[in-house]
Design an enzyme around this catalytic site. Structure first.
Site, PDB file in Angstrom:
ATOM      1  N   TYR A 165       0.833  -1.214   0.000  1.00 26.08           N
ATOM      2  CA  TYR A 165       0.000   0.000   0.000  1.00 26.08           C
ATOM      3  C   TYR A 165       0.874   1.274   0.000  1.00 26.08           C
ATOM      4  CZ  TYR A 165      -3.580   3.215   1.877  1.00 26.08           C
ATOM      5  OH  TYR A 165      -4.440   4.258   2.092  1.00 26.08           O
ATOM      6  N   LYS A 169       1.063   4.094  -2.851  1.00 24.63           N
ATOM      7  CA  LYS A 169       0.596   5.430  -2.515  1.00 24.63           C
ATOM      8  C   LYS A 169       1.638   6.503  -2.817  1.00 24.63           C
ATOM      9  CE  LYS A 169      -3.597   5.246  -1.183  1.00 24.63           C
ATOM     10  NZ  LYS A 169      -4.581   5.663  -2.229  1.00 24.63           N
TER      11      LYS A 169
HETATM   12  P1  NAI Z   1     -13.199   2.851   1.743  1.00 26.77           P
HETATM   13  O1  NAI Z   1     -12.902   1.397   1.783  1.00 26.77           O
HETATM   14  O2  NAI Z   1     -14.322   3.368   2.543  1.00 26.77           O
HETATM   15  O3  NAI Z   1     -13.421   3.331   0.241  1.00 26.77           O
HETATM   16  C1  NAI Z   1     -12.682   2.832  -0.841  1.00 26.77           C
HETATM   17  C2  NAI Z   1     -13.637   2.579  -1.976  1.00 26.77           C
HETATM   18  O4  NAI Z   1     -12.907   2.136  -3.124  1.00 26.77           O
HETATM   19  C3  NAI Z   1     -14.640   1.449  -1.648  1.00 26.77           C
HETATM   20  O5  NAI Z   1     -15.961   1.923  -1.840  1.00 26.77           O
HETATM   21  C4  NAI Z   1     -14.278   0.351  -2.622  1.00 26.77           C
HETATM   22  O6  NAI Z   1     -15.397  -0.399  -3.060  1.00 26.77           O
HETATM   23  C5  NAI Z   1     -13.665   1.130  -3.757  1.00 26.77           C
HETATM   24  N1  NAI Z   1     -12.818   0.291  -4.598  1.00 26.77           N
HETATM   25  C6  NAI Z   1     -12.035  -0.745  -4.216  1.00 26.77           C
HETATM   26  N2  NAI Z   1     -11.472  -1.319  -5.287  1.00 26.77           N
HETATM   27  C7  NAI Z   1     -11.890  -0.623  -6.378  1.00 26.77           C
HETATM   28  C8  NAI Z   1     -11.649  -0.742  -7.765  1.00 26.77           C
HETATM   29  N3  NAI Z   1     -10.834  -1.681  -8.252  1.00 26.77           N
HETATM   30  N4  NAI Z   1     -12.248   0.136  -8.604  1.00 26.77           N
HETATM   31  C9  NAI Z   1     -13.054   1.112  -8.131  1.00 26.77           C
HETATM   32  N5  NAI Z   1     -13.339   1.263  -6.806  1.00 26.77           N
HETATM   33  C10 NAI Z   1     -12.753   0.417  -5.943  1.00 26.77           C
HETATM   34  O7  NAI Z   1     -11.839   3.605   2.164  1.00 26.77           O
HETATM   35  P2  NAI Z   1     -11.472   5.157   2.310  1.00 26.77           P
HETATM   36  O8  NAI Z   1     -10.788   5.299   3.579  1.00 26.77           O
HETATM   37  O9  NAI Z   1     -12.635   5.994   1.977  1.00 26.77           O
HETATM   38  O10 NAI Z   1     -10.358   5.290   1.169  1.00 26.77           O
HETATM   39  C11 NAI Z   1     -10.452   6.163   0.067  1.00 26.77           C
HETATM   40  C12 NAI Z   1      -9.055   6.461  -0.433  1.00 26.77           C
HETATM   41  O11 NAI Z   1      -8.330   7.217   0.523  1.00 26.77           O
HETATM   42  C13 NAI Z   1      -8.227   5.212  -0.700  1.00 26.77           C
HETATM   43  O12 NAI Z   1      -7.430   5.419  -1.849  1.00 26.77           O
HETATM   44  C14 NAI Z   1      -7.379   5.115   0.530  1.00 26.77           C
HETATM   45  O13 NAI Z   1      -6.212   4.371   0.296  1.00 26.77           O
HETATM   46  C15 NAI Z   1      -7.116   6.557   0.801  1.00 26.77           C
HETATM   47  N6  NAI Z   1      -6.666   6.869   2.144  1.00 26.77           N
HETATM   48  C16 NAI Z   1      -7.540   6.760   3.192  1.00 26.77           C
HETATM   49  C17 NAI Z   1      -7.097   7.106   4.464  1.00 26.77           C
HETATM   50  C18 NAI Z   1      -8.015   7.113   5.623  1.00 26.77           C
HETATM   51  O14 NAI Z   1      -7.588   7.570   6.694  1.00 26.77           O
HETATM   52  N7  NAI Z   1      -9.232   6.646   5.491  1.00 26.77           N
HETATM   53  C19 NAI Z   1      -5.693   7.490   4.718  1.00 26.77           C
HETATM   54  C20 NAI Z   1      -4.903   7.587   3.553  1.00 26.77           C
HETATM   55  C21 NAI Z   1      -5.375   7.288   2.311  1.00 26.77           C
END
Ligand code: NAI
Length: 298
Positions: A165, A169
């Site tokens: 990851y 990132k």
């Molecule tokens: P989340 O799990 O709630 O949302 C991620 C979404 O991406 C999910 O709805 C999932 O179905 C979708 N997804 C997964 N694989 C996919 C694909 N192949 N094609 C299209 N959609 C896909 O997680 P969150 O926390 O909202 O994460 C959003 C972004 O922010 C991610 O890139 C995550 O790595 C990043 N991030 C989040 C942090 C946090 O504190 N929540 C910290 C740093 C980065």
């Protein structure tokens, strides 16, 4: 200043949950027509379904906004291109791409399979590249675009158990650095977000008090700003979470120059503290600037 997105078409990948949902809701509430992309599935990317994207589209419509769902994965070139096709077929164009989709498959590196490594890199890094690649010719031709890539403090600073990851990132930051230069002439601004939010991805790591401070909608104003016409900044990394917003940048120490002879291993060993000392440091905006400074010793 009221910032609006009327007549702008936005793609938000992974918009069925967490941060992507919050970004999509904010953009739509300010007039953007939004493609809510999400193939559904668990945090590790297993499974799938239409409910996540459909639910967010329904929320946007209930609030008077415009949105269509798309259920394709970002992680394959053809399905990623179909996300952009959905925008064009539904709304005629694309102006804004928020690359947000993400999965986790955490393990210490010695326990991590190469399959889990590849999968995470595919969704985060290649998925960002594939979706942006499909949108790029449209943005270039219309000489307008706002692109956000989603990085993470895991890549920038490091998190135990996230070699896949964290690597992916920071890869999106390298990707952004090139596209900043390629897009500038075409009024395409591209920036990286480093969010902190309580979502299904992170909530198990947090206490209830902390969870409340870290609502995803506290991050989205940063994203919406980066997607706005008013945003003229490009190629930067922006930290956002819990109401705190801050730019992150790399700095290079002034360092040590060994001139007039070939440097030796001992030169490095004897000067290592000075080489590492960033109390006097510089910021470079291109690799060429940095190479020129290194070669000239300035
Ligand atoms: P989340 O799990 O709630 O949302 C991620 C979404 O991406 C999910 O709805 C999932 O179905 C979708 N997804 C997964 N694989 C996919 C694909 N192949 N094609 C299209 N959609 C896909 O997680 P969150 O926390 O909202 O994460 C959003 C972004 O922010 C991610 O890139 C995550 O790595 C990043 N991030 C989040 C942090 C946090 O504190 N929540 C910290 C740093 C980065």
């Amino acid at each position: 200043m009221t910032i609006r997105f009327d007549n702008r078409v936005a793609i938000v990948t992974g918009a069925g949950n967490g941060l992507g949902r919050a970004h999509a809701l904010l953009l739509a509430s300010r007039g953007a027509k939004v493609v809510v992309n999400d193939p559904g599935g668990a945090v590790d990317g297993k499974g799938g379904g239409h409910a996540a994207a459909d639910q967010v589209v329904a929320e946007i419509k209930a609030a008077g906004g415009e949105a269509v769902p798309n259920y394709d994965s970002v992680a394959e070139p053809a399905s990623a291109a179909n996300i952009v096709k959905t925008a064009v077929d539904s709304f005629g164009t694309v102006d804004i791409v928020v690359n947000n989709a993400g999965v986790l498959r955490d393990k210490t590196f010695h326990n991590m399979t190469t399959e889990d490594f590849d999968f995470v890199v595919k969704v985060h890094f290649l998925g960002t590249a594939y979706v942006t690649h499909a949108a790029w010719p449209i943005l270039r031709a219309k000489a307008y675009g706002r692109v956000v890539v989603t990085s993470s403090n895991s890549g920038i600073y490091g998190t135990f158990g996230q070699a896949n990851y964290g690597g992916a990132k920071l890869a999106v930051v390298g990707f952004m650095n090139a596209l900043r230069l390629e897009g500038q002439k075409y009024n395409i601004m591209i920036n990286a977000l480093a969010p902190v939010a309580a979502t299904r991805m992170t909530e198990s790591l947090m206490t209830p008090e902390v969870l409340d401070k870290l609502r995803p909608e506290f991050v989205s104003p940063m994203v919406a700003w980066l997607c706005s016409e008013q945003c003229q900044r490009t190629g930067d990394i922006w930290s956002a979470g819990a109401g705190t917003f801050a730019r992150i940048e790399y700095r290079e120490a002034e360092g040590v120059r060994i001139a007039g002879r070939a440097p030796t291993l001992e030169d490095v060993a004897e000067n290592i503290d000075k080489i590492a000392d960033v109390s006097a440091s510089r910021v470079f905006r291109t690799s060429g600037e940095e190479v020129a400074a290194v070669v000239s010793g300035s």
